[in-house]
Design an enzyme around this catalytic site. Structure first.
Site, mmCIF file in Angstrom:
data_model
loop_
_atom_site.group_PDB
_atom_site.id
_atom_site.type_symbol
_atom_site.label_atom_id
_atom_site.label_comp_id
_atom_site.label_asym_id
_atom_site.label_seq_id
_atom_site.Cartn_x
_atom_site.Cartn_y
_atom_site.Cartn_z
ATOM 1 N N VAL A 126 0.868 -1.174 0.000
ATOM 2 C CA VAL A 126 0.000 0.000 0.000
ATOM 3 C C VAL A 126 0.906 1.224 0.000
ATOM 4 O O VAL A 126 2.024 1.184 0.508
ATOM 5 C CB VAL A 126 -0.981 0.029 1.198
ATOM 6 C CG1 VAL A 126 -2.073 -1.019 1.036
ATOM 7 C CG2 VAL A 126 -0.254 -0.165 2.511
ATOM 8 N N SER A 127 0.403 2.325 -0.565
ATOM 9 C CA SER A 127 1.261 3.491 -0.796
ATOM 10 C C SER A 127 1.630 4.255 0.459
ATOM 11 O O SER A 127 2.625 4.941 0.506
ATOM 12 C CB SER A 127 0.588 4.442 -1.788
ATOM 13 O OG SER A 127 0.429 3.787 -3.019
#
Length: 200
Positions: free
Chosen positions: A9-10
């Site tokens: 996930v970013s």
């Protein structure tokens, strides 16, 4: 042969639950699921590096979508080559059945898989570039409308007008004026210039 899952996930604010559910449905053991919470701009990610060190020939690596692997076109292709050709690992992209290196081990299957990967990798990076451009255009449009970014300026202290008057009349120094207003000299000087502009 062992099965592994990779999740990315970013940022720490994003939720990896959707990717995690997909890995659990495949019955991948928790100790074989590696998660990074950082940008996909490069592959310098601690959990990804740990995962690659553990992968052996004929292991299977599952990822939810190609952009979870990364967002840099050249680096995605390079990592894919390293994993499939050098480490001889199979990769399965769950959201894109064509990207499953277990199928079509013949020349035609490999050729089709490579073409799909190149197209998708290009699309991922192109979309990233488009997002950056849209953000820049949005910021420029907002600034043109008078939207101000950053923290709002702090109000002037109550004694500013009087201190400014004394400083202008050379009754106190710049340092004394800044100290009286509880701010650095540069800040006092900048605020004094703005104050003068608004009162003229």
């Amino acid at each position: 042969m062992a099965e592994y899952g990779y999740i990315r996930v970013s940022s720490r604010d994003q939720n990896e639950e959707r990717q995690l559910i997909a890995m659990r449905e495949l019955k991948i053991p928790g100790t074989h699921i590696f998660t990074d919470k950082q940008s996909g701009k490069d592959f310098d990610r601690p959990q990804y590096r740990r995962l690659v060190r553990r992968l052996k020939k004929d292991d299977i690596l599952y990822i939810k979508s190609i952009d979870r692997l990364g967002r840099n076109y050249k680096e995605i292709l390079e990592q894919w080559r390293v994993l499939t050709k050098e480490r001889e690992v199979d990769i399965v992209v769950l959201d894109m059945p064509l990207l499953d290196t277990r199928r079509g081990k013949d020349l035609m299957g490999t050729f089709l898989s490579d073409i799909v990967l190149q197209v998708l990798s290009f699309v991922v990076e192109n979309e990233r570039a488009n997002i950056r451009q849209r953000q820049a255009e949005g910021i420029a449009a907002a600034k043109a409308r008078g939207v101000r970014f950053g923290r709002p300026p702090r109000p002037l202290p109550e004694n500013f007008r009087e201190v400014h008057r004394q400083w202008r009349n050379k009754k106190i120094t710049l340092r004394q004026a800044a100290e009286a207003c509880g701010m650095p000299e540069g800040t006092f000087y900048a605020k004094a210039a703005k104050f003068e502009d608004t009162t003229q």
